[in-house]
Design an enzyme around this catalytic site. Sequence first.
Site, short mmCIF file in Angstrom:
data_model
loop_
_atom_site.label_atom_id
_atom_site.label_comp_id
_atom_site.label_asym_id
_atom_site.label_seq_id
_atom_site.Cartn_x
_atom_site.Cartn_y
_atom_site.Cartn_z
N PHE A 198 4.57 -7.76 -9.81
CA PHE A 198 5.80 -8.45 -9.43
C PHE A 198 6.35 -9.17 -10.67
CE2 PHE A 198 3.92 -7.66 -5.40
CZ PHE A 198 4.93 -7.69 -4.45
N ALA A 238 -3.64 -0.34 12.75
CA ALA A 238 -5.00 -0.44 12.21
C ALA A 238 -5.76 -1.64 12.75
CB ALA A 238 -4.95 -0.50 10.69
N PHE A 258 -3.42 -1.88 6.86
CA PHE A 258 -3.95 -3.23 6.59
C PHE A 258 -5.02 -3.21 5.51
CE2 PHE A 258 -2.36 -4.12 11.06
CZ PHE A 258 -1.22 -4.76 10.62
N LYS A 309 7.42 -7.61 10.25
CA LYS A 309 6.84 -6.88 9.12
C LYS A 309 7.85 -5.98 8.40
CE LYS A 309 2.88 -3.87 8.09
NZ LYS A 309 3.56 -2.63 7.68
N THR A 322 3.97 1.59 -0.88
CA THR A 322 4.68 1.65 -2.16
C THR A 322 3.79 2.26 -3.25
OG1 THR A 322 5.93 -0.33 -1.53
CG2 THR A 322 5.96 0.26 -3.86
N TRP A 325 7.20 -0.27 -7.99
CA TRP A 325 8.33 -0.86 -7.26
C TRP A 325 9.56 -0.90 -8.16
CZ3 TRP A 325 11.75 -4.88 -7.71
CH2 TRP A 325 12.48 -5.22 -6.56
N ARG A 360 1.63 7.52 7.41
CA ARG A 360 1.92 7.25 8.82
C ARG A 360 3.41 7.08 9.05
NH1 ARG A 360 -1.09 1.98 10.15
NH2 ARG A 360 -0.38 1.53 8.06
N LYS A 391 0.82 -1.22 0.00
CA LYS A 391 0.00 0.00 0.00
C LYS A 391 0.85 1.26 0.00
CE LYS A 391 -2.48 -0.28 3.63
NZ LYS A 391 -1.90 -1.55 4.07
#
Length: 559
Positions: free
Chosen positions: A383, A275, A303, A107, A75, A411, A96, A73
């Site tokens: 990806f 979250a 999330f 994480k 990214t 990415w 955030r 998210k």
Amino acid sequence: MGVKTDIEIAQEAKLLNITEVAAKVGVTADELEMYGKYKAKVSDELIERMADKQDGKLVLVTAINPTPAGEGKTTISIGLTEGLCKMGKNAVAALREPSLGPCFGIKGGAAGGGYAQVVPMEDLNLHFTGDFHAITSANNLLAAMLDNHIMHGNELRIDTKNVVWKRCLDMNDRALRNIVVGMGTKADGVVREDHFIITVASEIMAVLCLAEDMKDLKKRLGRIIVAYNMDGEPVTADDLKATGSMAALLKDAIKPNMIQTLENTPVLIHGGPFANIAHGCNSVRATKLALKLGDYAITEAGFGADLGAEKFLDIKCRLAGLKPDAIVIVATVKALKYNGGVPKSELSKANMKALKAGIVNLDKHIENMKKYGVPVVVTLNAFITDAEEEYAFIKSHCEELGCEFALSEVWAKGGEGGLELAAKVIETLENKKSDFAPIYTDDLSLEAKIETVAKEIYGADGVDFSDAAKKELEHITKMGFGNLPVCMAKTQYSLSDNAALLGRPEGFKISVRDVYVSAGAGFVVVLTGKILTMPGLPKEPAAVKIDFDEENNRITGLF
């Protein structure tokens, strides 16, 4: 040569002095409070100067339920912002701040990834401008003043068996979840059971993120309920005379921070409630400032959309008077296959059957976001292991649902890879009107609000309330807090409160084991399942791979 890691890409970046970055959106050097060359806090003077400026468009980035493969998210949020800027638009992201807990746990950090990152990523992920330390200190000052009051005669008649304020630490440390304080001699305090939560779960984090200004912050801090007295009446931070000293500790933390993307576009980063435990959104101040500085403000909620987006829409927007103009839902091929039953080790292999089975998770999130009356765009975070056949199926599926779709390659390509999504977002904003409204009204009972979220958003058949939860809901309502929104504490991995139920579960009920009021923040927290407010470290935490290379004067292993 292999693929570069996020930290390698970040360390090779050509950063501009933050004054040059800020100047792109009309912020002067005098309106910044510098923390070195590349990060700064924005002054209250800037916020006041921008007060009458027209707001830009607000775009929320959310996602399907997270999986071990990761959805990206942040990214996407950064790549979309860069893509809009590449198109000549004035876009500012409001995100955030990361917690140290996940950084050293499982994480990792929260600075984006690949060529869609905010930098300096090491500073952002480790300490940053000290906001979380200030919040931790304010939280624990209140705890210290509470125990000190009990020790020195307990004039407020605090029931030591009914203290609800917990100490906090910005680190995953399961050994501190349940402790005993006041051990030792009489001078060491009154013996009682106590608890630690992680800083991002502290009500002070939520208060800071929802406060409009210092005056509002002090009001909210003063309302915080720390305990109940012998008659069952609430005891607040104001009652302990702790409000002023907490505000003093938070005087700088309340100011949003500005850094930059790899492509030198400005980003506001401020606050970071979890979250799955708290409300999962950056500060109201940062979001509102982004709307003044940019024609497009890109923000995210933590999330999946069942948690972060629901709380953004039902708590943050309601309390702050915000109205999103569009919602972007992030998905990945791997995550959809995972929801279709493929184990993590097999996710790189093409599997159309699993993809078709798992896409129901995305379907539910699209349905949910449309219930709020906001236009939706789905983006697929690409990806290198993805297959063209998989892309084509997802695109076709989304369009059949009447939902805009764009492939994101941010990415690998940064802003260039976000042009397709940026164009779709602009097209959506220009052609579709947002008729935003929260999913429930203030006047519904707390029980009805919880049931509405459970049924409408999670897809549950209903809610099972424990006796303790029922009793506390009655108590909270009698105290005058029945009109507040609800903040659901639930697992992020499933639409249900059972992390093992992937895809789109049916035929389940949500189990509410306890509730409590965050009177300062302005919502009622609802604990479901086995959600923990102090996470633990995994068997091999990320911390074991993080190091400082003294020869090259740089951090390694951070991700």
